[in-house]
Motif scaffolding. Structure first.
Motif, PDB file in Angstrom:
ATOM      1  N   THR A  98       0.802  -1.224   0.000  1.00  0.00           N
ATOM      2  CA  THR A  98       0.000   0.000   0.000  1.00  0.00           C
ATOM      3  C   THR A  98       0.835   1.275   0.000  1.00  0.00           C
ATOM      4  OG1 THR A  98      -0.098   0.122   2.412  1.00  0.00           O
ATOM      5  CG2 THR A  98      -1.818  -1.180   1.296  1.00  0.00           C
ATOM      6  N   GLU A  99       2.155   1.117   0.104  1.00  0.00           N
ATOM      7  CA  GLU A  99       3.048   2.280   0.229  1.00  0.00           C
ATOM      8  C   GLU A  99       2.637   3.169   1.398  1.00  0.00           C
ATOM      9  OE1 GLU A  99       4.574   3.983  -3.651  1.00  0.00           O
ATOM     10  OE2 GLU A  99       2.812   2.882  -4.396  1.00  0.00           O
ATOM     11  N   GLY A 100       2.139   2.504   2.459  1.00  0.00           N
ATOM     12  CA  GLY A 100       1.817   3.215   3.690  1.00  0.00           C
ATOM     13  C   GLY A 100       0.457   3.874   3.743  1.00  0.00           C
ATOM     14  N   LEU A 101      -0.355   3.766   2.692  1.00  0.00           N
ATOM     15  CA  LEU A 101      -1.672   4.384   2.718  1.00  0.00           C
ATOM     16  C   LEU A 101      -2.585   3.640   3.691  1.00  0.00           C
ATOM     17  CD1 LEU A 101      -3.684   5.836  -0.193  1.00  0.00           C
ATOM     18  CD2 LEU A 101      -4.834   4.335   1.423  1.00  0.00           C
ATOM     19  N   MET A 102      -3.191   4.394   4.602  1.00  0.00           N
ATOM     20  CA  MET A 102      -4.099   3.815   5.593  1.00  0.00           C
ATOM     21  C   MET A 102      -5.421   4.574   5.582  1.00  0.00           C
ATOM     22  SD  MET A 102      -2.671   1.250   7.203  1.00  0.00           S
ATOM     23  CE  MET A 102      -3.470   1.102   8.812  1.00  0.00           C
ATOM     24  N   PRO A 103      -6.501   3.934   6.022  1.00  0.00           N
ATOM     25  CA  PRO A 103      -7.786   4.634   6.089  1.00  0.00           C
ATOM     26  C   PRO A 103      -7.753   5.741   7.135  1.00  0.00           C
ATOM     27  CG  PRO A 103      -7.941   2.466   7.102  1.00  0.00           C
ATOM     28  CD  PRO A 103      -6.617   2.522   6.425  1.00  0.00           C
ATOM     29  N   GLU A 104      -8.548   6.772   6.888  1.00  0.00           N
ATOM     30  CA  GLU A 104      -8.650   7.852   7.868  1.00  0.00           C
ATOM     31  C   GLU A 104      -9.544   7.451   9.039  1.00  0.00           C
ATOM     32  OE1 GLU A 104      -8.785  11.987   6.238  1.00  0.00           O
ATOM     33  OE2 GLU A 104      -8.975  10.911   4.347  1.00  0.00           O
ATOM     34  N   MET A 105     -10.457   6.517   8.791  1.00  0.00           N
ATOM     35  CA  MET A 105     -11.317   5.998   9.862  1.00  0.00           C
ATOM     36  C   MET A 105     -11.629   4.543   9.588  1.00  0.00           C
ATOM     37  SD  MET A 105     -15.180   7.123  11.073  1.00  0.00           S
ATOM     38  CE  MET A 105     -14.666   8.446  12.170  1.00  0.00           C
TER      39      MET A 105
END
Length: 213
Positions: A124-131
Motif C-alpha cells: 500500500t506504500e503506507g496508505l491507511m484509512p482515515e477511519m
C-alpha cells in the motif's frame, strides 16, 4: 487527496456489509460522491485473486501464501480504484482492508502481526484509512447469523473452528485499543437501526473535521 477513505472491519457475521450499504445510500442522499468496494476484490484482477483465496476447496493453502495473495489483491485494488477515487474527491467505504490481514493472517494464522503489516505496507506504500469502524460481536452470534443467511457467499473461512474466530475477535479488540483515534469499536450485537445510527454518527464526525481543514 481530496476524498475520504473509511474501512469497515469485523468478524464473520458482524453485519458490516449490510451497514455499509445503508450508510452509502444515506450519504448519497445528501449529495456526496460515494463508492462502496470490498477486499479481497474491488477490481477485476483483485476479484480473480479473491476467487482463489476464498475457494472452499483450497484447504491446502499455506498461511503465508494466503497473506501474500491478500496483499497482492490489495495492491491492485489500491492503484485501480482506491487512489483514483480519492483523488476525485469520493468518500470510499471499503468492506475490509489491512486490519483484516493483521488479525486473520497475522494473529489467527500465527504468522505475526508485524510480519503481515510489513508485507502490506509494501503493498500500500503506507496508505491507511482515515477511519475504521470495527463491528464487534461474539463469534457464536456472528456465525449463527451466517448460517441463517441463505444468500451469503460460502467461503473458506466458514470452515474454521470457533477458536480461530475467537482469536480474530481478540486481535481486532487489541488493534482497536492500540489505535483508538482511527479504529472505532461498535457493538454489532445491537439492533441494526442502532448500529447504522452509530456508524453514521462516526462518519459524520470525520466529515465535519474534513470540512474544517
Amino acid at each position: 487527496m481530496n476524498g475520504l477513505f473509511i474501512t469497515f472491519e469485523g468478524g464473520e457475521g458482524a453485519g458490516k456489509t449490510t451497514v455499509l450499504q445503508i450508510v452509502k445510500e444515506q450519504l448519497e442522499e445528501r449529495g456526496l460522491k460515494v463508492i462502496a468496494t470490498r477486499e479481497p476484490g474491488g477490481s477485476v484482477i483483485a476479484e480473480k485473486i479473491r476467487e482463489i483465496i476464498l475457494n472452499p476447496e483450497h484447504t491446502e493453502m499455506d498461511a503465508r501464501t494466503e497473506a501474500l495473495l491478500y496483499a497482492a489483491a490489495r495492491r491492485q485494488h489500491l492503484i485501480e480504484k482506491i487512489v483514483p477515487y480519492l483523488e476525485d474527491g469520493y468518500v470510499i467505504l471499503c468492506d475490509r482492508f489491512i486490519d483484516s490481514s493483521l488479525v486473520y493472517q497475522g494473529e489467527a494464522r500465527e504468522i505475526g502481526i508485524e510480519e503481515v503489516l510489513n508485507i502490506n505496507l509494501f503493498a500500500t506504500e503506507g496508505l491507511m484509512p482515515e477511519m475504521t469502524l470495527y463491528f464487534d460481536i461474539e463469534p457464536e452470534s456472528g456465525l449463527a447469523r451466517i448460517h441463517s443467511h441463505q444468500g451469503r457467499e460460502v467461503n473458506r473461512l466458514d470452515q474454521e473452528t470457533i477458536s480461530f474466530h475467537e482469536m480474530v475477535r481478540e486481535a481486532y479488540r487489541k488493534l482497536a485499543a492500540r489505535e483508538p483515534e482511527r479504529i472505532h469499536l461498535l457493538d454489532a450485537s445491537l439492533p441494526l437501526d442502532a448500529v447504522v445510527k452509530e456508524a453514521g454518527d462516526k462518519i459524520e464526525s470525520i466529515l465535519q473535521k474534513q470540512e474544517k481543514r
